[in-house]
Write a protein that holds these residues in place. Structure first.
Motif, PDB file in Angstrom:
ATOM      1  N   ASN A  52       0.815  -1.216   0.000  1.00  0.00           N
ATOM      2  CA  ASN A  52       0.000   0.000   0.000  1.00  0.00           C
ATOM      3  C   ASN A  52       0.848   1.264   0.000  1.00  0.00           C
ATOM      4  N   GLN A  53       2.038   1.194   0.620  1.00  0.00           N
ATOM      5  CA  GLN A  53       2.904   2.362   0.679  1.00  0.00           C
ATOM      6  C   GLN A  53       3.903   2.415  -0.478  1.00  0.00           C
ATOM      7  N   GLY A  54       3.859   1.413  -1.350  1.00  0.00           N
ATOM      8  CA  GLY A  54       4.730   1.419  -2.520  1.00  0.00           C
ATOM      9  C   GLY A  54       6.199   1.296  -2.191  1.00  0.00           C
ATOM     10  N   ILE A  55       6.517   0.509  -1.156  1.00  0.00           N
ATOM     11  CA  ILE A  55       7.909   0.337  -0.747  1.00  0.00           C
ATOM     12  C   ILE A  55       8.502  -0.822  -1.535  1.00  0.00           C
ATOM     13  N   ASP A  56       9.331  -0.494  -2.516  1.00  0.00           N
ATOM     14  CA  ASP A  56       9.948  -1.498  -3.382  1.00  0.00           C
ATOM     15  C   ASP A  56      11.435  -1.683  -3.111  1.00  0.00           C
ATOM     16  N   GLU A  57      12.063  -0.711  -2.438  1.00  0.00           N
ATOM     17  CA  GLU A  57      13.489  -0.789  -2.184  1.00  0.00           C
ATOM     18  C   GLU A  57      13.811  -0.002  -0.919  1.00  0.00           C
ATOM     19  N   LEU A  58      15.044  -0.118  -0.456  1.00  0.00           N
ATOM     20  CA  LEU A  58      15.416   0.502   0.811  1.00  0.00           C
ATOM     21  C   LEU A  58      15.228   2.008   0.791  1.00  0.00           C
ATOM     22  N   ASP A  59      15.454   2.656  -0.352  1.00  0.00           N
ATOM     23  CA  ASP A  59      15.307   4.110  -0.440  1.00  0.00           C
ATOM     24  C   ASP A  59      13.916   4.569  -0.028  1.00  0.00           C
ATOM     25  N   ASP A  60      12.905   3.733  -0.264  1.00  0.00           N
ATOM     26  CA  ASP A  60      11.527   4.127   0.019  1.00  0.00           C
ATOM     27  C   ASP A  60      11.222   4.199   1.511  1.00  0.00           C
ATOM     28  N   LEU A  61      12.050   3.585   2.344  1.00  0.00           N
ATOM     29  CA  LEU A  61      11.766   3.557   3.776  1.00  0.00           C
ATOM     30  C   LEU A  61      11.931   4.922   4.425  1.00  0.00           C
ATOM     31  N   SER A  62      12.780   5.762   3.867  1.00  0.00           N
ATOM     32  CA  SER A  62      13.160   7.010   4.528  1.00  0.00           C
ATOM     33  C   SER A  62      11.979   7.933   4.754  1.00  0.00           C
ATOM     34  N   THR A  63      11.002   7.932   3.841  1.00  0.00           N
ATOM     35  CA  THR A  63       9.873   8.843   3.978  1.00  0.00           C
ATOM     36  C   THR A  63       8.789   8.292   4.892  1.00  0.00           C
ATOM     37  N   ASN A  64       8.941   7.091   5.397  1.00  0.00           N
ATOM     38  CA  ASN A  64       7.901   6.462   6.193  1.00  0.00           C
ATOM     39  C   ASN A  64       8.262   6.280   7.661  1.00  0.00           C
ATOM     40  N   ILE A  65       9.549   6.378   8.009  1.00  0.00           N
ATOM     41  CA  ILE A  65       9.984   6.073   9.368  1.00  0.00           C
ATOM     42  C   ILE A  65      10.830   7.224   9.900  1.00  0.00           C
ATOM     43  N   PRO A  66      10.301   7.997  10.868  1.00  0.00           N
ATOM     44  CA  PRO A  66      11.080   9.099  11.444  1.00  0.00           C
ATOM     45  C   PRO A  66      12.389   8.612  12.065  1.00  0.00           C
ATOM     46  N   ASN A  67      13.389   9.473  12.016  1.00  0.00           N
ATOM     47  CA  ASN A  67      14.749   9.209  12.514  1.00  0.00           C
ATOM     48  C   ASN A  67      15.459   8.109  11.732  1.00  0.00           C
ATOM     49  N   LEU A  68      14.932   7.782  10.548  1.00  0.00           N
ATOM     50  CA  LEU A  68      15.628   6.928   9.591  1.00  0.00           C
ATOM     51  C   LEU A  68      15.853   7.746   8.327  1.00  0.00           C
ATOM     52  N   TYR A  69      17.114   7.799   7.867  1.00  0.00           N
ATOM     53  CA  TYR A  69      17.455   8.539   6.655  1.00  0.00           C
ATOM     54  C   TYR A  69      18.165   7.582   5.711  1.00  0.00           C
TER      55      TYR A  69
END
Length: 744
Positions: free
Chosen positions: A63-80
């Motif tokens: 649902n969030q369109g997370i296909d690769e590690l780069d996509d995680l940054s916009t979904n989890i605070p304090n993760l860049y």
């Protein structure tokens, strides 16, 4: 002192707020689902785990369109998350401000990446497009007691679906979108008797670049990927289980474009770096994302090959213990060709040349063996284990060229690293305290041996002092204890306090331009972390609040500093006395039976402990904050779902925000990156019956970065000597498409 007191006051106020019962009245008949994780090597409710953790299951990932590690940054605070400069297959992960700013084979990642419990020894070639994911777990804060390698920032766990002997399964997904995106994901699970199953998978992705190259080479930001997976599962007996996995991947992406954002301004250069801007014929200079460029030099593509084997064996030993073995072998070969400032020319030789043509040939192979003993009896939970890890690698940049000059005869480094560890963690929940208090004591002893050999004729200083190359060899050992006390305030709420130490071994630099610095290397990095947390459900599980406050002391921070005449000539210099403190909060509410809202917030206050570092290459002055550590980060979403006569309709609107960041702690190559606000959305219809055709279909329309925000993900001030004060690499523009799925 006044600033620190102020920050602590903010944290104290947050603690008070975390302990106040929410007054919001939620609609009746709705409830949030329980989330199961394996962060502590056994299945637990996320609400019971005394760790600041975010878990995303397969439905959330889709649902969030997370296909690769780069996509995680916009979904989890304090993760860049971002790429390593313009290398399309090297990923950098930062948690709570701690990360690996310069990706090298001779330095352990600060944030550990695990695939089915197997530590990935380098983030060169890291990704998971070939993985049929069941869940992603992001653990914030130092990890090491229960994991194969120590990590000072945190860990990202990728957990896959294994082969299933209970039923035949088929999954097919097709995705099409702008930039001529086409993606296909195929997984087939076949039971072979009652105890054996095989699953095969194939994934391919093809996408045009977001910057058209009308000159030489590939467009910038293209994706060309293929991967295949074989999973085998065997229930040898009722107590003995084998799981084998083989993965192979080929990636031919082209790097993102590193363009000039600011040029022509006076700039202080690093020691020994001459001003050659008068030799430069500048190209485009713009702080807007370029859509088109005429590259004067060859860009890409990458040539990456991965082959990996993993064997899991679980043996239940009576009703109390489980013995687990994880054996893994992973080989990676990568050849990356990318350029900086593609339409700039440096006229030092007839015909001119590029500012920098990066050609990195990397070979890396790793082997690991881990034994775990898990036990559960009365009021005690036990995890203990032995771990062995070995890797060998080669990093060859001999073909690279700077300022249009031919590459050197040698710019190559060979590495050989070995690590061994023993670890244990026990949790006691005494009956005398109604089993509501949980006392956890853990410890890990690590022994690391690191060797490297480097020959560098690119640097005159290195070649003069070590014409036949220089060697590095050092051993490191460390004991890291941890203590956690948790209290179940009620059946739906618990608080915890923990003290955890973290460690990352020392090493040396594959980019060193100074033989003395290469031979000496750098010492280990140590972290001591204090954390308070609350996890609670309210109003019959219709409102969930998870929060954590943390404070970390960091010594020996392994800081990447340009110590040579070009941006790629760097060493790691230690910085002591650093402090990071902050807050993490996740609030989720079942607003109605059909609507769920979420709001996640992260706050970081980072402080660099020294004003400068002194080394054999000179004195380097430092800024007062960590790189890629946004002070505030937010993600929020509304998820709507309703059952229909045929299937379920679902919609999602998501928003994420990250404060401005800096790219380096070194004043001479520090740049600012503006804040960014990203909107995503999806609308889907799933569980559609196809009448006489077996299985179910799904369709989803999706869009990312809907407002077409232009934001820089990587920047540098390392090219001032050719006239470009500030270079930057932009994130993806607006993307959109449709995904069709059939499941049987």
């Amino acid at each position: 002192m006044q600033r620190l007191v102020c920050k602590r006051s903010v944290m104290a106020a947050a603690i008070t707020a975390m302990c106040v019962t929410p007054a919001t009245v939620m609609a009746q008949g709705a409830a949030l689902e329980e989330v199961i994780v394996t962060a502590e090597k056994r299945e637990q409710s996320l609400q019971d785990v005394p760790i600041s953790i975010v878990a995303l299951n397969s439905e959330a990932l889709a649902n969030q369109g997370i296909d690769e590690l780069d996509d995680l940054s916009t979904n989890i605070p304090n993760l860049y998350v971002n790429n390593f400069n313009n290398d399309p297959v090297a990923v950098r992960l930062f948690i709570r401000g701690i990360g690996q700013n310069d990706v090298q084979l001779t330095q352990d990642p600060s944030v550990a990446l695990y695939l089915d419990g197997v530590y990935i020894g380098t983030t060169f070639g890291a990704g998971f497009e070939g993985v049929d994911l069941e869940r992603i777990e992001v653990l914030r804060g130092p990890q090491g007691t229960l994991y194969g390698r120590n990590a000072t920032g945190g860990a990202v766990n990728l957990i896959t679906r294994r082969a299933n002997p209970e039923q035949f399964e088929f999954h097919q997904t097709f995705t099409a979108g702008n930039l001529d995106l086409f993606k296909s994901r195929t997984f087939i699970n076949v039971p072979l008797g009652d105890r054996f199953a095989a699953k095969v998978g194939y994934i391919m992705t093809d996408r045009d670049g977001y910057v058209e190259n009308t000159g030489v080479g590939e467009d910038f930001g293209t994706e060309d990927r293929e991967s295949a997976v074989i999973d085998l599962h065997w229930d040898a007996t009722d107590t003995l289980v084998f799981d084998y996995r083989y993965e192979t991947a080929e990636i031919a992406d082209a790097g993102r474009m590193e363009q000039s954002l600011i040029a022509g301004q006076e700039q202080e250069l690093p020691p020994g770096v001459p001003d050659l801007s008068f030799f430069t014929t500048p190209g485009t200079v713009s702080d807007d994302r370029q859509d088109k460029v005429e590259s004067l030099w060859q860009n890409g593509p990458t040539d990456l090959d991965i082959n990996a084997h993993t064997l899991h064996v679980d043996l239940e030993w009576g009703d109390v213990f489980t013995l687990r073995s994880i054996t893994a072998q992973r080989d990676m070969e990568s050849s990356v060709q990318a350029i900086v400032l593609p339409d700039w020319r440096v006229n030092l030789i007839p015909g001119g040349g590029s500012v920098s043509t990066m050609i990195n040939d990397i070979e890396f192979e790793q082997f690991s063996q881990e034994f775990q003993l898990l036990g559960s009896w009365d009021n005690v939970e036990l995890v203990t284990g032995l771990y062995y890890y070995d890797d060998e690698g080669t990093h060859d940049s001999s073909g690279s060229a700077t300022l249009g000059l031919p590459g050197p005869e040698f710019d190559i480094t060979f590495t050989d690293n070995t690590s061994m560890a023993v670890f244990a963690q026990a949790t006691w929940s005494p009956e005398a305290l109604d089993s509501r208090w949980h006392f956890t004591l853990g410890g890990r002893y690590s022994d690391d041996e690191r060797e490297a050999f480097r020959r560098n004729t690119r640097s005159a200083d290195f070649a003069e002092s070590a014409p036949d190359g220089a060697s590095y060899k050092r051993d490191f050992s460390n004991f890291n204890p941890s203590l956690t006390v948790a209290w179940d305030v009620s059946d739906d709420a618990n608080v915890y306090a923990k003290v955890v130490s973290g460690y990352k071994s020392g090493g040396t630099s594959t980019r060193s331009a100074n033989a003395d610095l290469f031979r000496a290397g750098f010492d280990e990095e140590d972290v001591l972390s204090y954390e308070l947390g609350l996890k609670a459900d309210f109003f019959s599980h219709r409102l969930r609040f998870n929060g954590a406050l943390f404070y970390m002391d960091i010594d020996g921070s392994q800081t990447s500093i340009q110590t040579g005449s070009t941006a790629g000539e760097r060493d790691f210099l230690p910085v002591d006395g650093n402090v990071i403190q902050g807050v993490e909060m996740e609030l989720t509410a079942a607003i109605s039976e059909n609507l769920i809202g979420s709001f996640n917030y992260g706050y970081l206050d980072t402080s660099v402990g020294e004003d400068f570092v002194d080394s054999a290459a000179g004195v380097f002055y430092l800024t007062d904050r960590y790189s890629y550590a946004p002070e505030n980060s937010v993600s929020a979403a509304l998820d709507y779902g309703r059952d229909l006569a045929n299937g379920t309709v679902h919609a999602r609107l998501g928003f994420s925000y990250q404060d401005e960041t800096v790219s380096s702690v070194n004043e001479l190559d520090l740049t600012d990156q503006d804040d960014r606000s990203i909107w995503d959305a999806s609308l889907g219809w799933s569980g559609i019956s196809l009448g006489s055709l077996a299985g179910e279909a799904s369709v989803m329309l999706w869009g990312k970065n809907l407002t077409d925000e232009e934001y820089v993900i990587v920047s540098a001030a390392s090219w001032g000597f050719v006239g470009s004060n500030y270079t930057g690499t932009f994130g993806d523009p607006r993307t959109y498409g449709v995904t069709l799925t059939w499941d049987y």
